[in-house]
Design a protein around this motif. Structure first.
Motif, PDB file in Angstrom:
ATOM      1  N   THR A 474       0.822  -1.215   0.000  1.00 31.45           N
ATOM      2  CA  THR A 474       0.000   0.000   0.000  1.00 31.45           C
ATOM      3  C   THR A 474       0.856   1.266   0.000  1.00 31.45           C
ATOM      4  N   ASN A 475       2.004   1.244   0.701  1.00 31.50           N
ATOM      5  CA  ASN A 475       2.881   2.416   0.679  1.00 31.50           C
ATOM      6  C   ASN A 475       3.411   2.660  -0.727  1.00 31.50           C
ATOM      7  N   LYS A 476       3.752   1.591  -1.434  1.00 30.58           N
ATOM      8  CA  LYS A 476       4.220   1.751  -2.812  1.00 30.58           C
ATOM      9  C   LYS A 476       3.087   2.279  -3.694  1.00 30.58           C
ATOM     10  N   LEU A 477       1.875   1.749  -3.494  1.00 24.04           N
ATOM     11  CA  LEU A 477       0.741   2.180  -4.321  1.00 24.04           C
ATOM     12  C   LEU A 477       0.410   3.649  -4.085  1.00 24.04           C
ATOM     13  N   LYS A 478       0.641   4.153  -2.865  1.00 18.83           N
ATOM     14  CA  LYS A 478       0.430   5.584  -2.611  1.00 18.83           C
ATOM     15  C   LYS A 478       1.328   6.422  -3.518  1.00 18.83           C
ATOM     16  N   PHE A 479       2.621   6.112  -3.513  1.00 16.52           N
ATOM     17  CA  PHE A 479       3.560   6.898  -4.305  1.00 16.52           C
ATOM     18  C   PHE A 479       3.378   6.656  -5.800  1.00 16.52           C
ATOM     19  N   ASP A 480       2.840   5.498  -6.170  1.00 15.01           N
ATOM     20  CA  ASP A 480       2.515   5.256  -7.572  1.00 15.01           C
ATOM     21  C   ASP A 480       1.559   6.322  -8.090  1.00 15.01           C
ATOM     22  N   HIS A 481       0.558   6.691  -7.276  1.00 17.62           N
ATOM     23  CA  HIS A 481      -0.433   7.652  -7.743  1.00 17.62           C
ATOM     24  C   HIS A 481       0.105   9.071  -7.756  1.00 17.62           C
ATOM     25  N   VAL A 482       1.020   9.382  -6.860  1.00 15.51           N
ATOM     26  CA  VAL A 482       1.669  10.690  -6.938  1.00 15.51           C
ATOM     27  C   VAL A 482       2.457  10.786  -8.236  1.00 15.51           C
ATOM     28  N   ASN A 483       3.198   9.747  -8.573  1.00 10.73           N
ATOM     29  CA  ASN A 483       3.969   9.735  -9.824  1.00 10.73           C
ATOM     30  C   ASN A 483       3.060   9.682 -11.045  1.00 10.73           C
ATOM     31  N   PHE A 484       1.936   8.990 -10.927  1.00  9.20           N
ATOM     32  CA  PHE A 484       0.963   8.965 -12.023  1.00  9.20           C
ATOM     33  C   PHE A 484       0.490  10.371 -12.351  1.00  9.20           C
ATOM     34  N   LEU A 509      -2.725   0.148  -8.437  1.00 11.59           N
ATOM     35  CA  LEU A 509      -3.687   0.144  -7.343  1.00 11.59           C
ATOM     36  C   LEU A 509      -4.992  -0.521  -7.775  1.00 11.59           C
ATOM     37  N   GLY A 510      -5.429  -0.227  -9.010  1.00 12.81           N
ATOM     38  CA  GLY A 510      -6.636  -0.872  -9.514  1.00 12.81           C
ATOM     39  C   GLY A 510      -6.498  -2.381  -9.594  1.00 12.81           C
ATOM     40  N   LYS A 511      -5.316  -2.848 -10.044  1.00 14.77           N
ATOM     41  CA  LYS A 511      -5.079  -4.295 -10.106  1.00 14.77           C
ATOM     42  C   LYS A 511      -5.039  -4.891  -8.700  1.00 14.77           C
ATOM     43  N   TRP A 512      -4.444  -4.154  -7.761  1.00 13.50           N
ATOM     44  CA  TRP A 512      -4.401  -4.634  -6.373  1.00 13.50           C
ATOM     45  C   TRP A 512      -5.807  -4.726  -5.798  1.00 13.50           C
ATOM     46  N   ILE A 513      -6.647  -3.732  -6.112  1.00 14.57           N
ATOM     47  CA  ILE A 513      -8.032  -3.746  -5.625  1.00 14.57           C
ATOM     48  C   ILE A 513      -8.779  -4.948  -6.191  1.00 14.57           C
ATOM     49  N   GLY A 524     -16.176  -3.533   3.997  1.00 11.10           N
ATOM     50  CA  GLY A 524     -16.584  -2.412   4.821  1.00 11.10           C
ATOM     51  C   GLY A 524     -16.686  -1.107   4.058  1.00 11.10           C
ATOM     52  N   PRO A 525     -17.101  -0.041   4.744  1.00  6.65           N
ATOM     53  CA  PRO A 525     -17.260   1.267   4.075  1.00  6.65           C
ATOM     54  C   PRO A 525     -15.940   1.862   3.625  1.00  6.65           C
ATOM     55  N   GLU A 526     -14.830   1.547   4.330  1.00  4.56           N
ATOM     56  CA  GLU A 526     -13.549   2.115   3.933  1.00  4.56           C
ATOM     57  C   GLU A 526     -13.120   1.609   2.550  1.00  4.56           C
ATOM     58  N   TRP A 527     -13.514   0.375   2.207  1.00  5.20           N
ATOM     59  CA  TRP A 527     -13.183  -0.155   0.883  1.00  5.20           C
ATOM     60  C   TRP A 527     -13.980   0.582  -0.199  1.00  5.20           C
ATOM     61  N   ALA A 573      -5.767   7.963   2.956  1.00  5.26           N
ATOM     62  CA  ALA A 573      -6.497   7.692   4.199  1.00  5.26           C
ATOM     63  C   ALA A 573      -7.311   6.405   4.091  1.00  5.26           C
ATOM     64  N   SER A 574      -7.917   6.157   2.922  1.00  5.90           N
ATOM     65  CA  SER A 574      -8.723   4.944   2.745  1.00  5.90           C
ATOM     66  C   SER A 574      -7.851   3.699   2.807  1.00  5.90           C
ATOM     67  N   LEU A 575      -6.650   3.755   2.193  1.00  3.84           N
ATOM     68  CA  LEU A 575      -5.730   2.613   2.267  1.00  3.84           C
ATOM     69  C   LEU A 575      -5.325   2.338   3.710  1.00  3.84           C
ATOM     70  N   ASN A 576      -5.095   3.405   4.473  1.00  6.49           N
ATOM     71  CA  ASN A 576      -4.754   3.220   5.893  1.00  6.49           C
ATOM     72  C   ASN A 576      -5.901   2.562   6.648  1.00  6.49           C
ATOM     73  N   LYS A 577      -7.133   3.005   6.377  1.00  2.00           N
ATOM     74  CA  LYS A 577      -8.292   2.422   7.053  1.00  2.00           C
ATOM     75  C   LYS A 577      -8.498   0.967   6.654  1.00  2.00           C
ATOM     76  N   VAL A 578      -8.218   0.636   5.392  1.00  5.08           N
ATOM     77  CA  VAL A 578      -8.337  -0.761   4.949  1.00  5.08           C
ATOM     78  C   VAL A 578      -7.337  -1.635   5.702  1.00  5.08           C
TER      79      VAL A 578
END
Length: 629
Positions: A474-484, A509-513, A524-527, A573-578
């Protein structure tokens, strides 16, 4: 003379001259009618010459003005001025133009100073300074507006760098819970702020994991230190006990050797006893046979006595008959009667003797029967004795064999005890080494705990560090979207038309989801929030590109860019809650789950193994490559 006149005055001279010449022509025509044609032609000629002269003077001024403009257009020098000769309108225009050029020259000088100042500021910016400002005032309003906008941008950049420096200083001083605003900036700068947020959360998660594991390691190291000390003491005690055991076993070995020798001798004696028992059994068999012969002989005697009794009985009857006959014969039969009496006496004595023999034979038969019974009982007893002796012999032989095997076993035990004694000595030495090692580990764990205690991180990080692989992913996926986002913004300066960005199902991230959509923590709602905010990021990036390439207004682009940063932060924040939901699920499944790393496996200490393992990286792609976007 004409140079001092204005164009209006020069143009007015033409009709005045025409009227004057017409009056002269009329006078001449009145006085000299025959020269009327000549006078008319002359008047027209003079009028044309006068008009040409006036036009030439006007065109001269215009040509000079045109030449001045050509010189100015062919050169960027604003110092050139138009020549001023005369007092006509062109000269006035030239004066106005020269005045305007002087004004432009002043503006150009100011603009030049401002441009030089901009160049110097740009050089300072190129080496990293954002605290510099353009101090020169431009002459032209447009350039002055650009200078003011540039200074405003520098001011905002300085605020941003100050904020970034503040955050970086906090991170550098181990404060990973530093608060800062991420939605204030957009674009690449907003991406940097969002990346800082991701960095603080990521490092904060690591520090939370370090704190939790450091505390557990400290406790485990204390337990290990106590156990190693106990192990060292017990190893030394065990070594002493083994020495005593070795001495006792050596004495036991000598005793077992003596017992083995005696068991061998007992086996020999048992074999001799069995031989004697077999001989006794043979003699008993002979005795039984003799008793059977005696019994048969006694029976024969009984049979003979019976015959004698029968003979005595018959003889007695015959003597009775003879006595009767003798009595019948009278005196002649007296002698015969005497013989008959003697025969009867002999028969009686024979019967008495037979009776006595019979009694003796019956007694002998009884005794022989008893003797036979005793012999048979003795035979049975000898058989039992023989069997017991055989069993005793077998047992003694087994004891002898067992003694030999026991002797071999004792020798092996001696060797094993000697080896065990050597190993115990080595274990005692190793226990001392383990004791020193445990003290070192305790010191390192204490240092680790002290290090973690000196850092500051968000306490909610402790609720989401149970799954190491998930934390890395998830930490890698966060920075993936910043770079995206940054990569697409970087294409704006190169592409002239809009393009289609990667949608929310094709990125990492979409593939991970999609890969984890069936997990229980994905209910849950966080997902659902993660899906919504993730889709918004891709949609807003596409909208920003479309609006920018279609000439969207800056304030509109700024609004969309800030929405992108806000949604990106919400994705974080949603990734953290998941992750929190996943950890809560793990705690429900295994309430006593331990997430700490304990002693290494190569230390020979019996201890409980932890359920936590060293993090394994699940990344199969280079983190520095962002080709998926």
């Amino acid at each position: 003379m004409l140079d001092n006149l204005t164009i209006k005055q020069k143009l007015r001279l033409i009709p005045i001259s025409a009227i004057f010449l017409m009056i002269i022509s009329a006078v001449v025509f009145a006085i000299y009618p025959r020269f009327a044609l000549v006078t008319f032609i002359g008047t027209i000629g003079l009028l044309l010459i006068f008009a040409r002269t006036i036009s030439w003077t006007i065109l001269k001024s215009i040509n000079e003005l045109h030449k001045g403009f050509e010189i100015i257009n062919s050169s960027s020098n604003t110092e050139h001025r138009l020549d001023i000769n005369g007092n006509d309108e062109i000269v006035e225009v030239s004066k106005l133009f020269n005045t305007y050029m002087e004004k432009l020259d002043t503006i150009a000088i100011k603009d030049k100073e401002a441009i030089e100042d901009i160049a110097n500021v740009a050089k300072m910016m190129a080496v990293g300074f954002v605290s510099v400002r353009i101090k020169s005032e431009a002459g032209s309003p447009g350039l002055q507006q650009a200078v003011e906008g540039f200074n405003t941008a520098l001011g905002e950049m300085e605020k941003a760098t100050i904020e970034i420096s503040r955050v970086m200083s906090a991170l550098g001083t181990s404060n990973y819970a530093v608060e800062f605003e991420t939605g204030k900036y957009s674009g690449e700068l907003g991406g940097m702020m969002t990346s800082l947020q991701g960095l603080s959360e990521s490092v904060g998660d690591f520090m939370a994991l370090l704190s939790i594991n450091g505390l557990a390691l400290n406790q485990g190291a204390s337990t290990l230190s106590n156990a190693s000390n106990d192990l060292s003491a017990s190893s030394n005690t065990q070594a002493s006990s083994l020495e005593e055991t070795a001495a006792a076993i050596e004495e036991l070995t000598s005793n077992i050797a003596a017992n083995s020798q005696k068991a061998t001798e007992m086996a020999s004696l048992a074999r001799e006893t069995q031989t004697a028992a077999n001989d006794g059994k043979a003699l008993a068999d002979t005795t039984v046979s003799a008793m059977h012969e005696i019994s048969r002989a006694t029976q024969s005697i009984n049979d003979a006595v019976n015959i004698i009794e029968n003979i005595a009985f018959q003889t007695n009857i015959l003597s009775l008959n003879a006595a009767v006959e003798a009595a019948t014969a009278g005196d002649a039969g007296k002698g015969f009667a005497v013989v008959a009496q003697e025969v009867r006496n002999l028969a009686n004595r024979s019967a008495d003797a037979a009776q006595q023999i019979k009694l003796l034979a019956e007694l002998a038969n009884t005794k022989s029967t008893d003797g036979l019974q005793v012999s048979e009982n003795m035979m049975k007893g000898l058989d039992v004795i023989n069997q017991k002796i055989m069993m005793t012999t077998q047992l003694v032989q087994d004891v002898a064999n067992g003694s030999r095997e026991q002797m071999a076993g004792i020798n092996q035990i001696n060797s094993a005890v000697a080896q065990l004694d050597q190993m115990t000595q080595q274990n005692a030495s190793l226990a001392n080494d383990v004791s020193h090692l445990s003290e070192d580990i305790l010191g390192m764990s204490q240092s680790l705990s002290d290090t973690a205690a000196k850092t500051k991180y968000r306490k909610e990080s402790e609720n989401r560090v149970c799954r190491i692989d998930m934390m890395f992913e998830t930490n890698k996926l966060k920075f993936d979207h910043v770079n995206f986002k940054n990569n697409n913004f970087g294409k704006l300066k190169e592409s002239v038309s809009a393009w289609t960005v990667t949608n929310e199902t094709q990125c990492d991230l979409g593939k991970w989801i999609q890969a984890h959509n069936n997990e229980s923590y994905a209910k849950g709602p966080e997902w659902k929030d993660l899906l919504t905010h993730h889709a918004h990021v891709h949609q807003k990036v596409q909208e920003f590109i479309n609006r920018e390439k279609s000439g969207g207004r800056p304030e509109e682009l700024e609004r969309i860019a800030k929405e992108i940063e806000t949604d990106t932060t919400k994705v974080f924040a949603s990734l953290n809650k998941v992750r929190v939901a996943a950890c809560m699920e793990d705690q429900q499944i295994i309430p006593t789950k331990n997430v700490h790393t304990h002693a290494p496996r190569h230390i020979a200490i019996v201890s409980k193994q932890s359920t936590f393992s060293t993090p394994k990286s699940s990344f199969k792609k280079d983190d520095t490559i962002w080709e998926n976007f």
